[in-house]
Enzyme design. Sequence first.
Site, PDB file in Angstrom:
ATOM      1  N   GLU A 118       9.496 102.398  -6.950  1.00 58.47           N
ATOM      2  CA  GLU A 118      10.717 102.847  -6.270  1.00 58.47           C
ATOM      3  C   GLU A 118      10.923 104.292  -6.669  1.00 58.47           C
ATOM      4  OE1 GLU A 118      12.331 101.091  -4.170  1.00 58.47           O
ATOM      5  OE2 GLU A 118      11.460  99.127  -4.575  1.00 58.47           O
ATOM      6  N   CYS A 144      19.365 107.583  -5.996  1.00 58.20           N
ATOM      7  CA  CYS A 144      18.257 107.854  -5.061  1.00 58.20           C
ATOM      8  C   CYS A 144      18.668 107.560  -3.627  1.00 58.20           C
ATOM      9  CB  CYS A 144      17.018 107.073  -5.461  1.00 58.20           C
ATOM     10  SG  CYS A 144      17.337 105.331  -5.693  1.00 58.20           S
ATOM     11  N   GLU A 162      13.827 116.843  -3.307  1.00 53.88           N
ATOM     12  CA  GLU A 162      14.906 116.053  -3.901  1.00 53.88           C
ATOM     13  C   GLU A 162      15.612 116.870  -4.975  1.00 53.88           C
ATOM     14  OE1 GLU A 162      13.847 112.636  -6.362  1.00 53.88           O
ATOM     15  OE2 GLU A 162      15.472 111.499  -5.455  1.00 53.88           O
ATOM     16  N   LYS A 203      10.647  99.374 -20.779  1.00 54.10           N
ATOM     17  CA  LYS A 203      11.066 100.646 -21.366  1.00 54.10           C
ATOM     18  C   LYS A 203      12.139 101.298 -20.493  1.00 54.10           C
ATOM     19  CE  LYS A 203       9.557 104.904 -21.208  1.00 54.10           C
ATOM     20  NZ  LYS A 203      10.844 105.618 -21.368  1.00 54.10           N
TER      21      LYS A 203
HETATM   22  O1  TXE Z   1      12.171 110.572 -14.062  1.00 54.96           O
HETATM   23  P1  TXE Z   1      10.819 110.078 -14.591  1.00 54.96           P
HETATM   24  P2  TXE Z   1      13.102 111.628 -14.751  1.00 54.96           P
HETATM   25  C1  TXE Z   1      13.945 111.622  -9.725  1.00 54.96           C
HETATM   26  C2  TXE Z   1      14.891 112.778  -9.714  1.00 54.96           C
HETATM   27  C3  TXE Z   1      14.728 113.360 -11.068  1.00 54.96           C
HETATM   28  C4  TXE Z   1      13.254 113.172 -11.274  1.00 54.96           C
HETATM   29  C5  TXE Z   1      12.835 113.164 -12.692  1.00 54.96           C
HETATM   30  O2  TXE Z   1      14.491 113.705  -8.747  1.00 54.96           O
HETATM   31  O3  TXE Z   1      15.091 114.693 -11.143  1.00 54.96           O
HETATM   32  O4  TXE Z   1      12.992 111.910 -10.686  1.00 54.96           O
HETATM   33  O5  TXE Z   1      13.666 112.281 -13.458  1.00 54.96           O
HETATM   34  C6  TXE Z   1       9.160 106.984 -17.564  1.00 54.96           C
HETATM   35  N1  TXE Z   1       4.051 106.649 -17.683  1.00 54.96           N
HETATM   36  N2  TXE Z   1      14.555 110.351 -10.064  1.00 54.96           N
HETATM   37  O6  TXE Z   1      12.429 112.723 -15.475  1.00 54.96           O
HETATM   38  O7  TXE Z   1      10.205 111.094 -15.469  1.00 54.96           O
HETATM   39  C7  TXE Z   1      10.332 107.684 -18.185  1.00 54.96           C
HETATM   40  O8  TXE Z   1      10.242 107.633 -19.592  1.00 54.96           O
HETATM   41  C8  TXE Z   1       4.968 105.703 -17.711  1.00 54.96           C
HETATM   42  C9  TXE Z   1      14.696 109.420  -8.997  1.00 54.96           C
HETATM   43  O9  TXE Z   1      14.014 110.820 -15.543  1.00 54.96           O
HETATM   44  O10 TXE Z   1      10.082 109.571 -13.432  1.00 54.96           O
HETATM   45  C10 TXE Z   1      11.466 106.885 -17.610  1.00 54.96           C
HETATM   46  O11 TXE Z   1      11.631 105.661 -18.303  1.00 54.96           O
HETATM   47  N3  TXE Z   1       6.286 105.941 -17.675  1.00 54.96           N
HETATM   48  C11 TXE Z   1      14.917 108.059  -9.506  1.00 54.96           C
HETATM   49  C12 TXE Z   1      10.985 106.607 -16.185  1.00 54.96           C
HETATM   50  O12 TXE Z   1       9.582 106.741 -16.242  1.00 54.96           O
HETATM   51  C13 TXE Z   1       6.689 107.206 -17.577  1.00 54.96           C
HETATM   52  C14 TXE Z   1      15.875 107.972 -10.627  1.00 54.96           C
HETATM   53  C15 TXE Z   1      11.542 107.578 -15.130  1.00 54.96           C
HETATM   54  O13 TXE Z   1      11.277 108.885 -15.548  1.00 54.96           O
HETATM   55  C16 TXE Z   1       5.769 108.262 -17.529  1.00 54.96           C
HETATM   56  C17 TXE Z   1      15.614 108.951 -11.647  1.00 54.96           C
HETATM   57  C18 TXE Z   1       4.399 107.944 -17.597  1.00 54.96           C
HETATM   58  N4  TXE Z   1       3.439 108.869 -17.566  1.00 54.96           N
HETATM   59  C19 TXE Z   1      14.994 110.108 -11.314  1.00 54.96           C
HETATM   60  N5  TXE Z   1       6.460 109.422 -17.440  1.00 54.96           N
HETATM   61  C20 TXE Z   1      15.291 107.052  -8.450  1.00 54.96           C
HETATM   62  N6  TXE Z   1      14.498 106.947  -7.399  1.00 54.96           N
HETATM   63  O14 TXE Z   1      16.239 106.320  -8.606  1.00 54.96           O
HETATM   64  C21 TXE Z   1       7.770 109.106 -17.425  1.00 54.96           C
HETATM   65  N7  TXE Z   1       7.918 107.758 -17.524  1.00 54.96           N
END
Ligand code: TXE
Length: 481
Positions: free
Chosen positions: A249, A283, A384, A174
Amino acid sequence: MKKILNYINGEYCEPFSGDWLDNYNPSKGEVYSKIAFSSSVDVEKAYKAAKEAFPSWSNTTAEERSNTLLKIASLIEENLEELAIAEALDNGKPLSLAKAVDIPRASSNFRFFGHAITQFASEAHESVGLNTMNFTIRQPIGVVGCISPWNLPLYLFTWKIAPALAAGNTVVAKPSEITPMTAYLLGDICTKAGLPKGVLNIVHGTGPSAGQAIVSHPDIKAISFTGGTKTGEHIARTAAPMFKKLSLELGGKNPNLIFADCNYDKMLSVTVRSSFANQGQICLCGSRIFVEKSIYEKFKTDFVAKVKELKVGNPFEADTNIGALVSKPHLEKVKSYIDLAKEEGGKILFGGNQVTVEGSENGYYLEPTIIEILDYQCRVNQEEIFGPVVTIMPFETEEEVLKMANSVKYGLSATLWTSNLDRTMRVSKQLESGIVWVNTWLNRDLRTPFGGIKSSGVGREGGFEALKFFTEAKNVCIKYD
Ligand code: TXE
């Protein structure tokens, strides 16, 4: 309006619910396509297809899997232009960046793991005297789940999928619901490359719905996830009672340590990149800049002057350096940290304001922002932000800068600028992070282990680490007379 469909069992299909999410173009702030709003029903369908495909795919030779992965890599390259345009439109990043980094790297991911699997060997341990020979079989796990974020959409999606497939697993994946377009296009590429039906299944939708259904599926035995630390925590809590293998990660709040003995010009230009590349939404960006006191004032002046030259604008204009932030809620979150910095005594040295771009007035643009804030323990220096915002502060000794650098809960990467070899060794060893870049940034050799410590994650990806994650090791012990 274009519909982003699921890709299950080699075919594009609508979500069972018949519901759709809006997909925004961040550079215009407009809805431009619809995303399948999938539920556990779609995930189950994807799982069944993957399960059925597993016996055959896991029994192909490494060379056969390698050939298919290399074909996917070539097709990504052939479609670079189309994929890069799709990525820039969906994410808001400059097209030039998508062309130079995101899409070439997606291709490299498949090419690298296509080659790596042909060299992946396991160990044998002969116990002379006991007359036993042990050898390790590394077997694919079965159906695995890959969940990726929005900042480097195809780059990070394929970083997980390629090793999972190379190792002989079948996949339910996904992408982020904020940037699903290139993952959608990948389905067609896989079909053209001859990837057998059901080997890769791509389900779209929100984290709490489709994502959660993947993580809580009892027969999806491993989850590779990149995203926010909070989400990672939730995933770990869901997956732990089922004893799933997990690779997480997560976020970072990476320090950039600049010593007076560094190559100043090189440091200055790389620091502009490590601060603001991809609108600071990587990140690995160095969001806390610590500068040795003797060059602090000079650095401040030069850094601000260089950052002033960056052009914030439409991602499709060739001279744009900084495109749009990925979404309105994310823009608001980043802006709220700029307000917080002011409350916490920070001084905005440059930027801090939303930008109106002509012809794209509703886009999510923000100036690159430099904040001088001396308290290393304040929230702006601990949490962050994940946008084009950096903080800077001076330091006097190695001991002091290490204390400040290591003061956060995160531990993903760190950058060190010095030409002193002794210092390089001393400081690298003491930095609490999974990666230390010395006199460079985001320099990636795909054979190296990649990942963080502390709240930045669990496990390592990259090279054979990823192939180890996506296989189960079995010891076979043979006694002979
Ligand atoms: O990430 P999410 P978001 C950080 C950055 C950002 C924050 C939130 O600080 O502001 O994370 O970003 C899926 N079960 N990073 O909201 O929510 C979601 O659909 C399973 C750092 O985009 O963590 C997406 O595919 N999956 C990071 C993925 O998880 C779930 C890069 C990431 O979403 C889920 C991006 C659940 N319960 C954001 N909830 C990096 N380290 O590179 C969400 N998802």
